[in-house]
Design an enzyme around this catalytic site. Structure first.
Site, PDB file in Angstrom:
ATOM      1  N   ASP A   7      29.392  56.001  26.390  1.00 18.41           N
ATOM      2  CA  ASP A   7      30.526  56.835  26.041  1.00 18.41           C
ATOM      3  C   ASP A   7      31.342  56.013  25.032  1.00 18.41           C
ATOM      4  OD1 ASP A   7      32.633  58.870  26.518  1.00 18.41           O
ATOM      5  OD2 ASP A   7      33.687  57.183  27.406  1.00 18.41           O
ATOM      6  N   LEU A   8      32.224  56.644  24.291  1.00 19.62           N
ATOM      7  CA  LEU A   8      32.986  55.890  23.280  1.00 19.62           C
ATOM      8  C   LEU A   8      34.385  55.507  23.770  1.00 19.62           C
ATOM      9  CD1 LEU A   8      33.153  54.847  20.306  1.00 19.62           C
ATOM     10  CD2 LEU A   8      34.113  57.057  19.729  1.00 19.62           C
ATOM     11  N   ASP A   9      35.254  56.545  23.812  1.00 15.68           N
ATOM     12  CA  ASP A   9      36.662  56.286  24.130  1.00 15.68           C
ATOM     13  C   ASP A   9      36.801  55.750  25.545  1.00 15.68           C
ATOM     14  OD1 ASP A   9      37.717  57.338  21.667  1.00 15.68           O
ATOM     15  OD2 ASP A   9      37.186  59.324  22.400  1.00 15.68           O
ATOM     16  N   THR A  15      40.408  53.389  22.555  1.00 11.05           N
ATOM     17  CA  THR A  15      41.058  54.519  21.883  1.00 11.05           C
ATOM     18  C   THR A  15      41.593  55.577  22.849  1.00 11.05           C
ATOM     19  OG1 THR A  15      38.796  55.232  21.533  1.00 11.05           O
ATOM     20  CG2 THR A  15      39.989  54.470  19.587  1.00 11.05           C
ATOM     21  N   GLY A  44      37.366  62.202  28.492  1.00 13.06           N
ATOM     22  CA  GLY A  44      35.962  62.596  28.383  1.00 13.06           C
ATOM     23  C   GLY A  44      35.745  64.072  28.113  1.00 13.06           C
ATOM     24  N   ILE A  45      36.778  64.888  28.281  1.00 11.49           N
ATOM     25  CA  ILE A  45      36.578  66.327  28.026  1.00 11.49           C
ATOM     26  C   ILE A  45      37.021  66.647  26.593  1.00 11.49           C
ATOM     27  CG2 ILE A  45      36.734  66.946  30.475  1.00 11.49           C
ATOM     28  CD1 ILE A  45      39.496  68.126  29.892  1.00 11.49           C
ATOM     29  N   ARG A  47      38.437  68.484  22.995  1.00  4.12           N
ATOM     30  CA  ARG A  47      39.799  68.728  22.509  1.00  4.12           C
ATOM     31  C   ARG A  47      40.349  70.077  22.968  1.00  4.12           C
ATOM     32  NH1 ARG A  47      39.890  68.469  16.282  1.00  4.12           N
ATOM     33  NH2 ARG A  47      38.641  66.632  16.759  1.00  4.12           N
ATOM     34  N   SER A 112      29.244  60.851  23.167  1.00  6.15           N
ATOM     35  CA  SER A 112      30.702  61.028  23.197  1.00  6.15           C
ATOM     36  C   SER A 112      31.102  62.465  22.920  1.00  6.15           C
ATOM     37  CB  SER A 112      31.333  60.124  22.130  1.00  6.15           C
ATOM     38  OG  SER A 112      32.683  60.463  21.930  1.00  6.15           O
ATOM     39  N   ALA A 113      32.197  62.887  23.551  1.00  3.13           N
ATOM     40  CA  ALA A 113      32.726  64.234  23.313  1.00  3.13           C
ATOM     41  C   ALA A 113      33.529  64.297  22.020  1.00  3.13           C
ATOM     42  CB  ALA A 113      33.626  64.630  24.484  1.00  3.13           C
ATOM     43  N   SER A 114      33.795  63.143  21.429  1.00  2.00           N
ATOM     44  CA  SER A 114      34.715  63.108  20.294  1.00  2.00           C
ATOM     45  C   SER A 114      34.059  63.476  18.971  1.00  2.00           C
ATOM     46  CB  SER A 114      35.338  61.717  20.175  1.00  2.00           C
ATOM     47  OG  SER A 114      36.164  61.675  19.033  1.00  2.00           O
ATOM     48  N   GLU A 167      30.249  54.934  31.467  1.00  2.00           N
ATOM     49  CA  GLU A 167      31.296  55.962  31.388  1.00  2.00           C
ATOM     50  C   GLU A 167      32.614  55.484  32.003  1.00  2.00           C
ATOM     51  OE1 GLU A 167      32.738  58.721  30.693  1.00  2.00           O
ATOM     52  OE2 GLU A 167      31.225  59.728  29.513  1.00  2.00           O
ATOM     53  N   ASP A 168      33.724  55.941  31.428  1.00  2.00           N
ATOM     54  CA  ASP A 168      35.032  55.590  32.009  1.00  2.00           C
ATOM     55  C   ASP A 168      35.709  56.797  32.659  1.00  2.00           C
ATOM     56  OD1 ASP A 168      35.562  56.920  29.516  1.00  2.00           O
ATOM     57  OD2 ASP A 168      37.616  56.192  29.646  1.00  2.00           O
TER      58      ASP A 168
HETATM   59  P1  B16 Z   1      38.249  64.452  19.631  1.00  2.75           P
HETATM   60  P2  B16 Z   1      34.582  60.224  24.921  1.00  2.75           P
HETATM   61  C1  B16 Z   1      36.503  62.036  24.403  1.00  2.75           C
HETATM   62  O1  B16 Z   1      35.668  60.970  23.976  1.00  2.75           O
HETATM   63  C2  B16 Z   1      37.850  61.516  24.873  1.00  2.75           C
HETATM   64  O2  B16 Z   1      37.713  60.790  26.091  1.00  2.75           O
HETATM   65  C3  B16 Z   1      38.801  62.652  25.090  1.00  2.75           C
HETATM   66  O3  B16 Z   1      40.076  62.155  25.430  1.00  2.75           O
HETATM   67  C4  B16 Z   1      38.910  63.509  23.814  1.00  2.75           C
HETATM   68  O4  B16 Z   1      39.743  64.612  24.008  1.00  2.75           O
HETATM   69  C5  B16 Z   1      37.503  63.981  23.439  1.00  2.75           C
HETATM   70  O5  B16 Z   1      36.653  62.852  23.243  1.00  2.75           O
HETATM   71  C6  B16 Z   1      37.507  64.788  22.153  1.00  2.75           C
HETATM   72  O6  B16 Z   1      37.872  63.948  21.100  1.00  2.75           O
HETATM   73  O7  B16 Z   1      39.534  65.191  19.725  1.00  2.75           O
HETATM   74  O8  B16 Z   1      38.338  63.143  18.862  1.00  2.75           O
HETATM   75  O9  B16 Z   1      37.106  65.318  19.142  1.00  2.75           O
HETATM   76  O10 B16 Z   1      35.351  59.593  26.037  1.00  2.75           O
HETATM   77  O11 B16 Z   1      33.589  61.301  25.356  1.00  2.75           O
HETATM   78  O12 B16 Z   1      33.965  59.214  23.974  1.00  2.75           O
HETATM   79 MG    MG Z   2      35.528  58.065  27.655  1.00  4.50          MG
END
Ligand code: B16
Ligand code: MG
Length: 207
Positions: A7-9, A15, A44-45, A47, A112-114, A167-168
């Site tokens: 996972d990233l964030d 971040t 992790g969820i 936006r 990552s979800a980001s 994962e966090d």
């Molecule tokens: P973005 P991860 C997730 O990343 C974050 O934990 C979460 O806080 C954020 O809302 C989501 O990515 C979407 O990110 O707005 O940058 O597309 O933990 O899955 O790496």
């Molecule tokens: Mg995360």
């Protein structure tokens, strides 16, 4: 294990705190005080799912246009926060562990979800260490759905059972479990009870 999916964030980079600051600012606009406890559920969820959740907590609704605009503004706030990040934002032991995996010819993927994942990997200087990257631009179902991790394993050319996930967030732990992967929680064992094991960080990791 042949494949290691990160996972990233909150796992590779610090971040998660910037997402929190951005969401807190948005929540204030709805007169809602977003606490660290609330934020734990947003980790992790995606936006849009996060914004829906905050609106529900605040007891507010938005028109479709305002919803889109608010999600965009949150992202702008987040991008401002990360505009000058560099490798100092990597969490303890991350770089050494990624290099150790490389030295042992292990496959490395991002799950990552980001939608900002590539940018963050680039700015922190670790982009080229990844054999596969799956981010928020490539999945249709958010964690806890296993899609992101199944696609990451596919990108590595490995069956899920040969992969482990770091994962966090509880939603991410659940996603990895549903994908049939071993999951190592990074952070607080109280929050990550469903993980197979929990580590505080990547310092002193062995394979
Ligand atoms: P973005 P991860 C997730 O990343 C974050 O934990 C979460 O806080 C954020 O809302 C989501 O990515 C979407 O990110 O707005 O940058 O597309 O933990 O899955 O790496
Ligand atoms: Mg995360």
């Amino acid at each position: 294990m042949k494949g290691y999916i990160f996972d990233l964030d909150g796992v590779l980079v610090d971040t998660a705190k910037y997402h929190y600051i951005a969401w807190k600012t948005i929540a204030k606009e709805f007169n809602f005080e977003l606490t660290p406890q609330h934020n734990e559920q947003l980790k992790g969820i995606g936006r849009e799912v996060s914004l829906h959740q905050i609106l529900q907590w605040a007891g507010k609704t938005l028109s479709e246009t305002d919803f889109t605009d608010t999600a965009l503004r949150k992202n702008k706030l987040y991008l401002e926060q990360i505009s000058s990040i560099d490798s100092s934002e990597l969490l303890p032991g991350v770089l050494n562990f990624l290099q150790l995996l490389k030295a042992h010819h292990k496959k490395i993927a991002l799950g990552s979800a980001s939608r900002n994942a590539r940018l963050v990997l680039e700015r922190t200087g670790i982009l080229l260490l990844f054999d596969a990257i799956v981010d928020g631009t490539m999945v249709s179902k958010a964690k806890p759905d296993p899609e992101v991790f199944l696609k990451a394993a596919e990108g590595l050319g490995l069956p899920p059972a040969d992969c482990c996930v770091f994962e966090d967030a509880p939603a991410g732990v659940q996603a990895a479990k549903s994908a049939g992967m071993k999951v190592i929680g990074v952070g607080n064992p109280e929050v990550l009870k469903a993980a197979d094991t929990v580590i505080p960080n990547f310092l002193n990791m062995k394979i």
